[in-house]
Write a protein that holds these residues in place. Structure first.
Motif, short mmCIF file in Angstrom:
data_model
loop_
_atom_site.label_atom_id
_atom_site.label_comp_id
_atom_site.label_asym_id
_atom_site.label_seq_id
_atom_site.Cartn_x
_atom_site.Cartn_y
_atom_site.Cartn_z
N HIS A 52 0.73 -1.09 0.05
CA HIS A 52 -0.07 0.02 0.08
C HIS A 52 0.87 1.36 0.02
O HIS A 52 2.15 1.25 0.22
N ASN A 53 0.22 2.28 -0.02
CA ASN A 53 1.09 3.70 -0.15
C ASN A 53 1.11 4.24 1.11
O ASN A 53 0.51 5.23 1.69
N VAL A 54 2.22 3.50 1.78
CA VAL A 54 2.73 3.97 3.15
C VAL A 54 4.01 4.05 3.09
O VAL A 54 4.84 3.33 2.55
N PRO A 55 4.50 4.76 4.22
CA PRO A 55 5.96 4.57 4.19
C PRO A 55 6.61 3.17 4.72
O PRO A 55 5.83 2.31 5.02
N GLU A 56 7.67 3.13 4.18
CA GLU A 56 8.50 1.77 4.41
C GLU A 56 8.51 1.73 5.96
O GLU A 56 8.77 2.48 6.63
N GLY A 57 8.41 0.52 6.31
CA GLY A 57 8.35 -0.10 7.57
C GLY A 57 6.96 0.15 8.38
O GLY A 57 7.08 -0.09 9.75
N SER A 58 6.03 0.56 7.55
CA SER A 58 4.77 0.95 8.29
C SER A 58 4.20 -0.44 8.82
O SER A 58 4.46 -1.60 8.26
N GLU A 59 3.27 -0.35 9.89
CA GLU A 59 2.27 -1.42 10.34
C GLU A 59 0.94 -1.00 10.09
O GLU A 59 0.25 -0.62 11.44
N THR A 60 0.37 -0.90 9.11
CA THR A 60 -0.96 -0.40 8.96
C THR A 60 -1.87 -1.46 8.20
O THR A 60 -3.19 -1.41 8.59
N HIS A 61 -1.45 -2.41 7.68
CA HIS A 61 -2.31 -3.39 7.11
C HIS A 61 -1.80 -4.72 7.20
O HIS A 61 -0.49 -5.04 6.95
N PHE A 62 -2.79 -5.59 7.90
CA PHE A 62 -2.22 -6.98 8.41
C PHE A 62 -3.39 -8.09 7.63
O PHE A 62 -4.59 -7.77 7.46
N LYS A 63 -2.68 -9.19 7.70
CA LYS A 63 -3.38 -10.29 7.35
C LYS A 63 -3.36 -11.28 8.58
O LYS A 63 -2.04 -11.68 8.56
N VAL A 64 -4.11 -11.94 9.31
CA VAL A 64 -3.95 -13.09 10.25
C VAL A 64 -4.75 -14.42 9.82
O VAL A 64 -5.68 -14.24 9.42
N VAL A 65 -3.89 -15.16 9.95
CA VAL A 65 -4.54 -16.51 9.70
C VAL A 65 -4.33 -17.27 11.35
O VAL A 65 -3.48 -17.58 11.79
N VAL A 66 -5.54 -17.49 11.62
CA VAL A 66 -5.77 -17.85 12.95
C VAL A 66 -6.59 -19.20 13.12
O VAL A 66 -7.60 -19.40 12.29
N VAL A 67 -5.86 -20.19 13.74
CA VAL A 67 -6.66 -21.70 13.74
C VAL A 67 -6.77 -21.82 15.07
O VAL A 67 -5.83 -22.12 15.88
N SER A 68 -7.87 -22.10 15.60
CA SER A 68 -8.29 -22.21 16.96
C SER A 68 -9.67 -23.15 17.30
O SER A 68 -10.58 -23.25 16.63
N ASP A 69 -9.46 -23.83 18.04
CA ASP A 69 -10.53 -24.68 18.62
C ASP A 69 -11.64 -23.86 19.02
O ASP A 69 -12.98 -24.43 19.14
N LYS A 92 -8.14 0.77 16.38
CA LYS A 92 -8.42 2.22 16.85
C LYS A 92 -7.03 3.22 16.74
O LYS A 92 -7.36 4.22 16.65
N ASN A 93 -5.80 2.43 16.75
CA ASN A 93 -4.51 3.01 16.92
C ASN A 93 -3.53 2.77 15.77
O ASN A 93 -2.42 2.42 16.30
N GLY A 94 -4.02 2.80 14.64
CA GLY A 94 -2.65 2.66 13.49
C GLY A 94 -3.05 1.77 12.48
O GLY A 94 -2.82 1.91 11.48
N VAL A 95 -3.85 0.40 12.98
CA VAL A 95 -4.08 -0.59 12.08
C VAL A 95 -5.19 -0.13 11.16
O VAL A 95 -6.35 0.05 11.57
#
Length: 127
Positions: A52-69, A92-95
């Motif tokens: 995405h169009n964000v500065p290098e090293g940003s932490e704004t866009h994530f995908k999580v793969v969670v497997v849980s009982d 609420k604070n950056g993601v």
């Protein structure tokens, strides 16, 4: 579809990340909260900010793969709500964006332990 790395590879990647001093406070907070709240049998977090169009090293866009009982007998919307509730502070604070793959262990095995890649960023506003 991309095949995710096996557990041994993930352990090596996490160890290398720690050894190189890569600082990922938001990713680490996401990991801690999901591990504590869902006791997953598999968890992987992808920082997709570079797509995405964000500065290098940003932490704004994530995908999580969670497997849980804990997802057993829960509809998909409830699973997503469970994840969103655990990560409400980060959301609420950056993601800016969070893609969630939430499966039971049986579903994860049936899926051949693969997830589809995220689509390319279109630049917002439907471009």
């Amino acid at each position: 579809m991309n095949r995710l790395p096996n557990r041994s590879t993930l352990l090596i990647l996490r160890t290398l990340s720690k050894m190189t001093g890569v600082d990922k406070p938001i990713e680490n907070a996401i990991r801690v909260k999901l591990e504590k709240g869902l006791s997953p049998s598999f968890l992987e977090i992808f920082n997709e900010s570079y797509m995405h169009n964000v500065p290098e090293g940003s932490e704004t866009h994530f995908k999580v793969v969670v497997v849980s009982d804990q997802f057993s007998d829960q509809p998909l919307i409830k699973r997503h709500r469970m994840v969103n509730e655990l990560l409400q502070h980060e959301l609420k604070n950056g993601v800016h964006a969070l893609s969630i793959v939430a499966k039971t262990p049986a579903q994860w095995e049936q899926s051949s332990q693969t997830v589809s890649p995220s689509p390319a960023c279109r630049g917002g506003f439907g471009k």
